[in-house]
Write an enzyme that holds these catalytic residues in place. Structure first.
Site, PDB file in Angstrom:
ATOM      1  N   HIS A  89      16.729  33.782  64.045  1.00  0.00           N
ATOM      2  CA  HIS A  89      16.705  34.845  63.032  1.00  0.00           C
ATOM      3  C   HIS A  89      15.762  34.406  61.918  1.00  0.00           C
ATOM      4  O   HIS A  89      15.808  33.252  61.489  1.00  0.00           O
ATOM      5  CB  HIS A  89      18.122  35.053  62.487  1.00  0.00           C
ATOM      6  CG  HIS A  89      18.266  36.267  61.621  1.00  0.00           C
ATOM      7  ND1 HIS A  89      17.707  36.353  60.368  1.00  0.00           N
ATOM      8  CD2 HIS A  89      18.903  37.446  61.832  1.00  0.00           C
ATOM      9  CE1 HIS A  89      17.995  37.538  59.846  1.00  0.00           C
ATOM     10  NE2 HIS A  89      18.720  38.220  60.717  1.00  0.00           N
ATOM     11  N   GLU A 120      19.496  41.209  57.411  1.00  0.00           N
ATOM     12  CA  GLU A 120      18.304  42.038  57.586  1.00  0.00           C
ATOM     13  C   GLU A 120      18.366  43.288  56.710  1.00  0.00           C
ATOM     14  O   GLU A 120      17.342  43.899  56.412  1.00  0.00           O
ATOM     15  CB  GLU A 120      18.239  42.451  59.063  1.00  0.00           C
ATOM     16  CG  GLU A 120      16.880  42.792  59.560  1.00  0.00           C
ATOM     17  CD  GLU A 120      16.806  42.623  61.085  1.00  0.00           C
ATOM     18  OE1 GLU A 120      17.485  41.745  61.644  1.00  0.00           O
ATOM     19  OE2 GLU A 120      16.063  43.382  61.694  1.00  0.00           O
ATOM     20  N   ARG A 164      15.962  43.297  53.770  1.00  0.00           N
ATOM     21  CA  ARG A 164      14.611  43.815  54.050  1.00  0.00           C
ATOM     22  C   ARG A 164      14.676  45.303  54.377  1.00  0.00           C
ATOM     23  O   ARG A 164      13.807  46.079  53.984  1.00  0.00           O
ATOM     24  CB  ARG A 164      13.979  43.030  55.206  1.00  0.00           C
ATOM     25  CG  ARG A 164      13.471  41.658  54.783  1.00  0.00           C
ATOM     26  CD  ARG A 164      13.058  40.813  55.978  1.00  0.00           C
ATOM     27  NE  ARG A 164      14.214  40.319  56.718  1.00  0.00           N
ATOM     28  CZ  ARG A 164      14.300  40.248  58.045  1.00  0.00           C
ATOM     29  NH1 ARG A 164      13.287  40.628  58.791  1.00  0.00           N
ATOM     30  NH2 ARG A 164      15.385  39.792  58.633  1.00  0.00           N
ATOM     31  N   ARG A 205      12.554  40.544  65.258  1.00  0.00           N
ATOM     32  CA  ARG A 205      12.937  39.227  64.748  1.00  0.00           C
ATOM     33  C   ARG A 205      12.065  38.102  65.301  1.00  0.00           C
ATOM     34  O   ARG A 205      11.741  37.156  64.578  1.00  0.00           O
ATOM     35  CB  ARG A 205      14.391  38.946  65.108  1.00  0.00           C
ATOM     36  CG  ARG A 205      15.328  39.763  64.280  1.00  0.00           C
ATOM     37  CD  ARG A 205      16.744  39.550  64.713  1.00  0.00           C
ATOM     38  NE  ARG A 205      17.633  40.243  63.801  1.00  0.00           N
ATOM     39  CZ  ARG A 205      18.945  40.294  63.950  1.00  0.00           C
ATOM     40  NH1 ARG A 205      19.514  39.702  64.977  1.00  0.00           N
ATOM     41  NH2 ARG A 205      19.688  40.935  63.079  1.00  0.00           N
ATOM     42  N   HIS A 259      20.367  31.969  66.236  1.00  0.00           N
ATOM     43  CA  HIS A 259      21.222  33.066  65.818  1.00  0.00           C
ATOM     44  C   HIS A 259      21.980  33.733  66.957  1.00  0.00           C
ATOM     45  O   HIS A 259      23.163  34.027  66.832  1.00  0.00           O
ATOM     46  CB  HIS A 259      20.360  34.105  65.106  1.00  0.00           C
ATOM     47  CG  HIS A 259      21.129  35.237  64.529  1.00  0.00           C
ATOM     48  ND1 HIS A 259      22.164  35.042  63.642  1.00  0.00           N
ATOM     49  CD2 HIS A 259      21.031  36.578  64.711  1.00  0.00           C
ATOM     50  CE1 HIS A 259      22.667  36.218  63.297  1.00  0.00           C
ATOM     51  NE2 HIS A 259      22.007  37.160  63.943  1.00  0.00           N
ATOM     52  N   HIS A 260      21.309  33.999  68.064  1.00  0.00           N
ATOM     53  CA  HIS A 260      21.959  34.813  69.105  1.00  0.00           C
ATOM     54  C   HIS A 260      21.491  34.347  70.473  1.00  0.00           C
ATOM     55  O   HIS A 260      20.302  34.120  70.682  1.00  0.00           O
ATOM     56  CB  HIS A 260      21.578  36.284  68.912  1.00  0.00           C
ATOM     57  CG  HIS A 260      22.326  37.219  69.808  1.00  0.00           C
ATOM     58  ND1 HIS A 260      23.563  37.734  69.482  1.00  0.00           N
ATOM     59  CD2 HIS A 260      22.030  37.719  71.026  1.00  0.00           C
ATOM     60  CE1 HIS A 260      23.986  38.520  70.450  1.00  0.00           C
ATOM     61  NE2 HIS A 260      23.072  38.524  71.409  1.00  0.00           N
ATOM     62  N   ARG A 303      16.716  40.389  70.756  1.00  0.00           N
ATOM     63  CA  ARG A 303      17.701  41.392  70.334  1.00  0.00           C
ATOM     64  C   ARG A 303      17.281  42.042  69.025  1.00  0.00           C
ATOM     65  O   ARG A 303      16.817  41.381  68.107  1.00  0.00           O
ATOM     66  CB  ARG A 303      19.075  40.741  70.152  1.00  0.00           C
ATOM     67  CG  ARG A 303      20.103  41.706  69.597  1.00  0.00           C
ATOM     68  CD  ARG A 303      21.493  41.145  69.620  1.00  0.00           C
ATOM     69  NE  ARG A 303      21.754  40.127  68.626  1.00  0.00           N
ATOM     70  CZ  ARG A 303      21.979  40.360  67.327  1.00  0.00           C
ATOM     71  NH1 ARG A 303      21.916  41.589  66.840  1.00  0.00           N
ATOM     72  NH2 ARG A 303      22.248  39.364  66.504  1.00  0.00           N
TER      73      ARG A 303
END
Ligand SMILES: Cc1cc2nc3c(=O)[nH]c(=O)nc-3n(C[C@H](O)[C@H](O)[C@H](O)COP(=O)(O)OP(=O)(O)OC[C@H]3O[C@@H](n4cnc5c(N)ncnc54)[C@H](O)[C@@H]3O)c2cc1C
Length: 491
Positions: A286, A299, A302, A323, A426-427, A466
């Site tokens: 991220h 996010e 932003r 991302r 992050h993911h 993602r």
């Protein structure tokens, strides 16, 4: 039934009594947990068998359990941590959905087809198309389903890679995680679904190719529990840095935003009963993570209009690109980091910023020049950067970097703020391969009888990247589907 009854502000007091990161407790504080009864089931009340066992009580697991129960099955949840929520508790920006009633109320024009196209583009067309179609086509009804359970996501913002506001969050614009977990937990308890915490599932049991139950350790005691169906909702492996670097050595040294229970257990157990794993090397970093605390800067900051500047005080990229692209752009700047810059008006639109400030992550200046001095940037350059950006907002075009979203409101209301960020793990996009019935598939793409998976434990929906807001959509939509399909199977 003997049970552990704790009348309390569930999230604040339970979380507060444990050694958890500040992010967990603050997410709760941000959203304001409601007064409900934490009704975890006492280990003595463990039955020998259930129709359906759900492994993991994040958003995906709780959605699955609720759906399975409502479809008439006898379902139990095993959660290895002392609290429910997993990474879901940490989620912040929102849940993506298209053609929702809340978008319609705000006059936002959107379509399932556009949501599909942008999700595929975000994942560089490596996503499983059938899963993505299922996701987008069921996203509006998932928002309705949550609303029917008192979980109302009526405020909408924009995440990177989406051309329209699609990320649904609580009405007051606060982080989604605490609110969602609180609501799901309340619904689990209202339905009296047996919910065991400190219950670590170590094996999925099978006989002749069909799932028969699980091996679980509850508070130090081993149990074999039978079930006609098992749902893997154990989340991803972003908290298991060894597994992360085994699958992607380039991520050595990155911080992680994940909770400590995100260790990938479900993937290992699924593989042991023949499940196919997909996209395991696709691990998202991220772009905006505060590095001292590993704390994610949502996010939505932003999305509501913040810009990113480098150590030279200049913008360098479309802040709301996907991302992976924004992360790479930050990594190519001086010190591989950047600042998120915003103003007082934006603070009012993103409640999570109060939390960042209370953690000491936010630098402030009464003027943009004063802010620049505080963070050791050139005041003249930063002032010029802001002025060019505000002109872009006024004209509706970002000639330098092609940004088209999150530029409705200029950054002009003092004081001004900055948060120093860099990318963090992050993911985990990869996981157990599933079909649109949330059935787990083996290496021959055949469903393993009685085995289902949902959420971050599954792979394919997000492809190689993602989109922000799509994970919560994934866990709710496929969690619900896993619950309904498993109930159909056992009944
Ligand atoms: C800081 C942060 C912010 C995020 N913000 C957003 C956002 O705004 N929007 C969005 O779409 N996505 C967001 N995400 C991603 C999203 O939160 C997760 O992908 C999603 O919540 C995962 O849900 P899940 O139910 O699959 O897993 P989790 O919520 O992680 O739950 C899995 C549960 O399974 C338990 N478990 C694991 N192994 C076992 C075992 N062996 N036995 C028993 N229990 C087990 C875990 O302890 C955990 O409680 C964010 C993620 C993070 C970390």
């Amino acid at each position: 039934m003997k049970s552990v009854l704790i009348m309390c502000l569930v999230l604040s007091s339970i979380v507060g009594s444990l050694t958890v990161s500040a992010q967990d407790s603050e997410t709760d504080a941000e959203t304001g947990a409601s007064e409900v009864t934490a009704d975890f089931t006492h280990p003595d009340d463990l039955a020998e068998s259930y129709d359906v066992i759900v492994i993991g009580a994040g958003g995906g697991g709780m959605a699955a359990a609720i759906a399975a129960k409502d479809a008439g099955s006898n379902v139990a949840i095993f959660e290895k941590m002392p609290i429910l929520g997993g990474n879901t508790l940490k989620s912040s920006a929102g849940m993506n959905a298209s053609e929702s009633k809340f978008q319609e109320a705000e006059g936002i024009e959107d379509s399932n087809e556009l949501f599909f196209e942008e999700t595929m583009a975000g994942g560089h067309d490596t996503n499983d198309e059938e899963l993505v179609h299922y996701l987008v086509d069921n996203s509006a009804s998932a928002i309705e389903w949550l609303d029917s359970m008192g979980i109302t996501l009526s405020s909408i913002t924009t995440t990177g890679g989406m051309s329209v506001p699609r990320a649904h969050r609580p009405e007051d614009g606060s982080a989604i995680g605490g609110y969602l977990v609180d609501g799901l937990q309340r619904n689990v308890f209202e339905r009296e679904i047996p919910t065991f915490v400190n219950a670590n599932v170590t094996e999925i049991l099978e006989e002749d190719g069909a799932v028969t139950g699980v091996q679980v350790n509850i508070e130090g005691n081993e149990h074999q529990v039978n079930a006609k169906a098992v749902i893997i909702a154990t989340g991803g492996f972003g908290g298991n840095l060894e597994m992360v670097t085994d699958n992607n050595p380039d991520l050595e040294g990155f911080v992680t935003t994940n909770h400590e229970g995100a260790t990938g257990d479900g993937l290992v157990m699924a593989q042991e009963v023949g499940a196919q794993l997909v996209d395991m090397d696709q691990i998202q970093i991220h772009p905006t993570v505060e590095q001292e605390t590993s704390y994610l800067i949502t996010e939505a900051v932003r999305g509501e209009g913040a810009i990113l500047v480098n150590k030279e005080g200049e913008r360098f990229f479309n802040e709301l690109d996907t991302r992976d692209a924004v992360s790479q752009a930050i990594l190519s700047q001086t010190d591989s980091s950047a600042y998120v810059i915003f103003d007082q008006a934006l603070r009012g639109r993103v409640k999570a910023i109060d939390q960042y400030e209370s953690m000491g992550l936010v630098k402030v200046g009464d003027t943009i020049e004063e802010l620049a001095t505080t963070i050791e940037l050139d005041p003249e350059v930063l002032s010029q950067t802001l002025s060019i950006w505000n002109d872009s907002v006024a004209n509706g075009t970002d000639d330098n970097f092609g940004r088209t979203t999150g530029m409705e409101i200029a950054l002009e209301e003092a004081p001004f703020y900055a948060i120093n960020i860099a990318p963090g793990i992050h993911h985990t996009m990869g996981g157990v391969k599933i079909n649109t019935n949330a059935q787990v598939l083996n290496e021959a793409d055949e469903a393993i009888t009685g085995l289902y998976a949902a959420g971050e434990a599954s792979g394919g929906v997000h492809g190689s990247n993602r989109i922000g807001g799509n994970a919560i959509a994934d866990i709710i939509i496929f969690g619900r589907q896993a619950g309904e399909q498993s109930a159909l199977f056992v009944n």
